[in-house]
Design a protein around this motif. Structure first.
Motif, mmCIF file in Angstrom:
data_model
loop_
_atom_site.group_PDB
_atom_site.id
_atom_site.type_symbol
_atom_site.label_atom_id
_atom_site.label_comp_id
_atom_site.label_asym_id
_atom_site.label_seq_id
_atom_site.Cartn_x
_atom_site.Cartn_y
_atom_site.Cartn_z
ATOM 1 N N LYS A 1 -13.060 -34.895 -31.113
ATOM 2 C CA LYS A 1 -14.346 -35.168 -30.493
ATOM 3 C C LYS A 1 -14.924 -36.508 -30.912
ATOM 4 O O LYS A 1 -16.029 -36.856 -30.533
ATOM 5 C CB LYS A 1 -15.331 -34.067 -30.860
ATOM 6 C CG LYS A 1 -14.853 -32.685 -30.497
ATOM 7 C CD LYS A 1 -15.773 -31.629 -30.999
ATOM 8 C CE LYS A 1 -15.782 -31.638 -32.510
ATOM 9 N NZ LYS A 1 -14.457 -31.416 -33.092
ATOM 10 N N LYS B 1 -16.071 -40.183 -31.013
ATOM 11 C CA LYS B 1 -16.332 -41.112 -29.920
ATOM 12 C C LYS B 1 -16.330 -42.564 -30.385
ATOM 13 O O LYS B 1 -16.859 -43.440 -29.733
ATOM 14 C CB LYS B 1 -17.698 -40.803 -29.293
ATOM 15 C CG LYS B 1 -17.800 -39.392 -28.735
ATOM 16 C CD LYS B 1 -16.835 -39.169 -27.608
ATOM 17 C CE LYS B 1 -16.961 -37.776 -27.039
ATOM 18 N NZ LYS B 1 -16.030 -37.537 -25.943
ATOM 19 N N ARG C 1 -19.712 -29.679 -23.987
ATOM 20 C CA ARG C 1 -19.200 -31.013 -23.652
ATOM 21 C C ARG C 1 -18.150 -31.468 -24.671
ATOM 22 O O ARG C 1 -17.143 -32.082 -24.308
ATOM 23 C CB ARG C 1 -20.355 -32.012 -23.599
ATOM 24 C CG ARG C 1 -21.258 -31.862 -22.402
ATOM 25 C CD ARG C 1 -22.328 -32.949 -22.397
ATOM 26 N NE ARG C 1 -21.709 -34.275 -22.312
ATOM 27 C CZ ARG C 1 -21.393 -34.890 -21.170
ATOM 28 N NH1 ARG C 1 -21.618 -34.282 -20.008
ATOM 29 N NH2 ARG C 1 -20.857 -36.074 -21.172
ATOM 30 N N ALA D 1 -13.377 -32.045 -23.668
ATOM 31 C CA ALA D 1 -12.739 -33.364 -23.592
ATOM 32 C C ALA D 1 -11.379 -33.256 -22.912
ATOM 33 O O ALA D 1 -11.007 -34.100 -22.087
ATOM 34 C CB ALA D 1 -12.597 -33.959 -24.993
ATOM 35 N N SER E 1 -10.149 -34.918 -19.211
ATOM 36 C CA SER E 1 -8.921 -35.703 -19.093
ATOM 37 C C SER E 1 -8.003 -35.125 -18.025
ATOM 38 O O SER E 1 -7.424 -35.872 -17.217
ATOM 39 C CB SER E 1 -8.203 -35.727 -20.445
ATOM 40 O OG SER E 1 -6.922 -36.293 -20.343
ATOM 41 N N LEU F 1 -6.751 -38.790 -26.178
ATOM 42 C CA LEU F 1 -7.339 -37.623 -26.837
ATOM 43 C C LEU F 1 -6.910 -37.558 -28.306
ATOM 44 O O LEU F 1 -7.653 -37.110 -29.166
ATOM 45 C CB LEU F 1 -6.896 -36.339 -26.128
ATOM 46 C CG LEU F 1 -7.412 -36.125 -24.707
ATOM 47 C CD1 LEU F 1 -6.808 -34.863 -24.130
ATOM 48 C CD2 LEU F 1 -8.928 -36.051 -24.686
#
Length: 998
Positions: free
Chosen positions: A576, A578, A683, A687, A691, A764
């Motif tokens: 996760k 960012k 959210r 991820a 994708s 990812l």
């Protein structure tokens, strides 16, 4: 006035004899306890079976009484009997003597190897432990001073206690013998009494440190016994005699112990103490059997049959009808496997870091120019007026490595180069080949077969497979810690291991000895970290090779998604973070969005996908060129344009180790239960969903959310048969109710998703960042942390080793203990930080098993089980050795004339030759030749050559039935037990008398 006041001041003391004294209160308390325990009356039981004192179950119950302020403990010891034995407990038969008096004449349990001290004699001496019957009672009560009180030493106090016992027994009618412990506790002096209807037995004892010469043989003891009973009859009834002599064998021949000492110098040659790398040693460094005790017994003799005095004795051990043997085991023998594991466990308690152990001077001298290896990545991001290629990680690592070797001389290194190279080649066999292996684990014929019960032990221990790199590393560190350098050697090898890991990451060399795929959460955390690093190397290697060949798709995606995925909560856990997307150093670029494409690909992406996506609408999307298709999905077509539906190439989910999963769970839990927190949590977990949506859009231009749901989650697309306007039956489908919820996460993600193939998406799984995190984690591990990680592997290896050795010996008791160790270890090692005390218990259990197996091998070597030519004799000897390990005392079949008896005889003869002969050649002669040379036992006796040493203990039991104290009294049992050792002499007599006719 004074004269008148004198009579008034006189005080007359009045003694109230109705008030109970302290002595009477004490007697009353004894009586109360006897009544509470229901020891009133006579119980007639069946005669004692042979060996019941050893095989039966003994129980006890205790209470506390006091005489004034002096506390006593009163304990009832009894042999558990069947319910049929206790029938008639309340029946009082006047003509039957108490059961304890009948037991005095029972010969079935004369010399039990295990029982209470009043049932047997247990004298802990320097060289032997002699056990013999004292009174042969199945039930008795003992009154002894409490733990924190002084012993009863004065004769007056002893007599007072005996009087109290006699009164309590008379008042209650209890026929169970009651003893009082007197003098110091180490002397184990007990006197007591037993009362019945018209009969009484007095239990007396004598204990001397120095043995009188006239009482060292049978004739002197018979004189004591006859004078004590004072029988008025002539001639005296015959006396029954039971005799046991105990001989101790201590001087074992050196060749009888098969364990060879380890050869430490052989390590450079590839072996340590006869062991290959990756194998633990096994066996005791000293003989685990210290002594052999031979008990020769004459169970039934009469006074006139034998002669034993200070001049001559008929008691030849070779002629004894009964032989029994016990072995005395060495206390805590030094065992190689136990020492290995124990020394490795000690590292867990050390506090030093690797730098503190090896010294930080090599880095401090360089200052900021050459930083620590673990900060090599941060060094790259610092502004520097040098070209970027000179700031590569590999350049910094190798420079630091050179500095280490420059400042640390060969003589200062904990491990010399030969040892280090041998270990590294063992850990990384691909380094010796021209072409590196593909990370597959090397096969070892000695390792358990994959899929077998032994191989899958790592699942229970949370260690690592026995053919893995982690397992081999644990064994090598264990060996280095024990043989070479200790803690410094461990730190040195670990430092080299970390450098090797970085080298393989930099040069795209897969790590051997690790299974393919994501980290196995059933293994230890260190093994998971190495698997994670291997995943990073594999991704980086595939990406670099794909760039060179200019393939269209870089990620081998999933062929399809599981149909049971019902929402974002059920999606796989994803990364996760960012932050800035990590770059591959060999493909460094200034782009913030793409991580490996050339500039033309980026421009094509901006011009083709993103601008069209901004315009929106399926019509514009249909004009896009499809990208990232894997293959067509059966007969499914897009709902709006009828084009075939293609399964896209997707990114693989990010592999996770258990610590990363725990961190992710903590982050998600901190978001709380509010609507905003739940939305943010969804959210973060979607991820992978986003994708896959982008990949699906790129592979299927003009698609809608319904098309994606039909492939990704078929259960959320409901189809029903309906009749259209023309009356035909057609299928009509729509999204499920949860997909139609406003602000649905799926709808939001679909609207956000752009048609970008997997190869152009943000990764990812950032293998560069994750690899550096793993390498940093490895570099900062202290030796104590490393030992904690690898201790399950070491315990796993130790259990496999004892199982392997046990299979060679086939000891049933050891099999049960090993199962208990596995069960115990499985419970302890599954906790993240097991307690040291529990770990020590496991290591202690493993050491005990090793000692048992070593004892079995020692006994087999001494008794020569492998040299037996006849199979039947070999089986009998193996059974005999097995019984010696598991039973306190083993009967020798055939006594001195049996096969085992002859071997024992030879052992004693050989030990005697070593003791008596000064000729070294004669001392080393085989026992068989010695026996032949010296002739028969009669000839050797005539030549005054003894096959056995003087007995370490002499035990005698004298019994008879005579009337006491008068000729017309009732004939009652009389018994006296004697034990004689080098510095100890004890007589325990039970003398009965008639209290009705005296």
């Amino acid at each position: 006035m004074a004269a008148d006041s004198e009579p008034e001041s006189e005080v007359f003391e009045i003694t109230d004899f109705t008030t109970a004294s302290e002595w009477e209160r004490f007697i009353s308390k004894v009586e109360e306890v006897l009544n509470d325990w229901k020891l009133i009356g006579n119980s007639s039981g069946k005669p004692l079976e042979k060996g019941i004192f050893t095989s039966g179950t003994w129980e006890e119950k205790s209470d506390e009484i006091s005489f004034a302020d002096f506390k006593f403990s009163i304990t009832h010891h009894y042999l558990v009997q069947d319910s049929t034995d206790k029938e008639g407990k309340d029946e009082v038969l006047e003509d039957v003597i108490p059961q304890s008096m009948q037991d005095l004449l029972c010969m079935n349990n004369d010399f039990p190897p295990r029982a209470h001290c009043l049932v047997r004699c247990k004298l802990l001496l320097i060289f032997q432990e002699l056990r013999g019957i004292w009174y042969g009672l199945r039930e008795f009560v003992v009154i002894a001073p409490a733990a924190n009180h002084d012993a009863v030493l004065s004769e007056s106090k002893c007599n007072l206690l005996l009087s109290s016992v006699s009164i309590a027994l008379g008042n209650t009618g209890c026929q169970v013998p009651l003893f009082v412990q007197i003098h110091h506790k180490w002397r184990r002096m007990y006197v007591g009494e037993c009362q019945g209807h018209g009969v009484r037995t007095d239990f007396e004892m004598v204990h001397l440190r120095k043995v009188p010469n006239q009482y060292t043989h049978l004739s002197g003891l018979l004189d004591i016994f006859k004078s004590k009973i004072g029988c008025p009859l002539t001639p005296l009834p015959p006396v029954s005699i039971a005799i046991r002599f105990t001989y101790v064998l201590q001087d074992w021949q050196q060749y009888f112990w098969p364990q060879q000492p380890p050869d430490i110098d052989a390590l450079v040659g590839g072996e340590v103490g006869g062991l290959e790398f990756g194998k633990l040693p096994f066996g005791a460094c000293e003989d685990p059997i210290s002594e052999l005790h031979l008990a020769t017994t004459w169970p039934h003799l009469t006074e006139g049959i034998i002669v034993d005095n200070d001049v001559y004795s008929d008691l030849d051990p070779i002629q004894a009808p009964h032989w029994s043997v016990r072995v005395r085991k060495a206390e805590n023998p030094q065992c190689l496997l136990g020492d290995f594991v124990t020394e490795f466990f000690k590292i867990c308690r050390r506090k030093e870091s690797t730098d503190e152990i090896l010294g930080r001077s090599t880095f401090e001298e360089e200052g900021r120019e050459i930083a620590d290896i673990t900060h090599a990545l941060s060094k790259l991001t610092e502004p520097a007026p040098v070209p970027i290629h000179k700031l590569s990680v590999s350049n910094m690592v190798h420079t630091a490595k050179k500095k280490i070797r420059k400042h640390r001389g060969v003589e200062e290194s904990p491990l010399n180069n030969d040892v280090l190279n041998m270990i590294l080649l063992f850990l990384f066999p691909d380094a010796a080949s021209e072409k590196p292996l593909d990370g597959s684990s090397s096969t070892d014929n000695n390792n358990p077969v994959s899929g077998s019960e032994d191989y899958n032990l790592y699942n229970q221990f949370k260690s690592a497979p026995s053919d893995s790199l982690t397992y081999k590393l644990a064994l090598c560190l264990c060996m280095i810690n024990f043989y070479h350098g200790g803690l410094k050697g461990v730190a040195h090898l670990w430092q080299e291991f970390v450098l090797e890991m970085r080298f393989r990451w930099e040069n795209n060399f897969l790590i051997p000895g690790l299974a393919n795929g994501p980290p196995d959460l059933r293994c230890c955390l260190l093994h998971q970290k190495l698997q994670m690093l291997n995943c990073c190397i594999e991704r980086k290697k595939a990406r670099d090779e794909g760039r060179k060949t200019n393939t269209s798709d870089m990620y081998p995606g999933d062929a399809g998604k599981a149909g049971d995925q019902l929402g974002p909560d059920n999606l796989k856990d994803m990364d996760k973070e960012k932050g800035e997307v990590g770059k591959s150093w060999d493909s460094w670029s200034d782009s913030e969005e793409e991580f490996f494409e050339c500039l033309s690909d980026t421009e094509e992406l901006k011009g083709n996908g993103q601008e069209s996506a901004k315009k929106g609408g399926p019509k514009e999307m249909t004009s896009l060129k499809p990208e990232g298709r894997l293959y067509q999905h059966g007969k499914l077509t897009l709902l709006h344009n009828g084009e075939p539906l293609y399964i896209p190439v997707t990114q693989e989910p990010a592999p996770m180790t258990e610590d990363l999963l725990e961190e992710q769970s903590e982050v998600l839990a901190k978001l709380g239960t509010s609507a905003e927190g739940a939305h943010l949590r969804a959210r973060m977990q979607s991820a992978c969903l986003l994708s896959d949506m982008e990949s699906f859009k790129a592979a299927n231009p003009g698609c809608f959310l319904e098309d994606f749901v039909r492939w990704y989650s078929p259960r959320d697309y409901i189809e029903e048969e309906v009749i259209d306007e023309k009356g035909n039956m057609v299928l009509k489908g729509e999204l499920s109710a949860r997909m139609k919820i406003p602000s649905n996460m799926w709808v939001e993600a679909w609207e956000t998703a752009k048609p970008i193939p997997a190869r152009r998406q943000r990764r990812l799984f950032d293998d560069t960042r994750e690899a550096e995190k793993v390498l940093h984690y490895l570099a900062v591990q202290k030796p104590a942390d490393l030992a904690r990680h690898l201790l399950p592997c070491v315990i796993h290896a130790a259990v496999l080793k004892v199982k392997e050795e046990e299979n060679l010996e086939n000891i049933s008791s050891v099999k049960k203990i090993i199962k208990q160790i596995i069960t115990h270890s499985s419970k302890v090692l599954h906790f993240p930080n097991p307690e040291d005390k529990k770990l020590e218990e496991i290591i202690h259990q493993i050491t005990n098993v090793e000692a048992i197996i070593a004892r079995a091998r020692s006994l087999k070597a001494k008794f020569g089980t492998e040299k037996c030519e006849q199979e039947e004799e070999k089986e009998d000897l193996e059974r005999f050795v097995s019984c010696l390990l598991e039973q306190p005392e083993v009967l020798v079949v055939g006594a001195g004339r049996g096969h085992a008896g002859k071997i024992i005889h030879k052992l004693f003869v050989n030990a005697q030759r070593l003791t008596e002969s000064s000729d070294e050649a004669a001392a080393m002669a085989p026992p068989e030749e010695e026996l032949k040379r010296m002739g028969s036992p009669e000839e050797r006796r005539q030549n005054s050559v003894s096959d056995f040493p003087p007995p370490a203990g002499r035990e005698l039991i004298l019994r008879t039935t005579v009337p006491r104290p008068a000729p017309y009294s009732r004939a009652l049992p009389q018994r006296m037990y004697s034990v004689l050792t080098k510095e100890d002499f004890r007589l325990a007599g039970a003398f009965s008398s008639d209290t009705s006719f005296f």
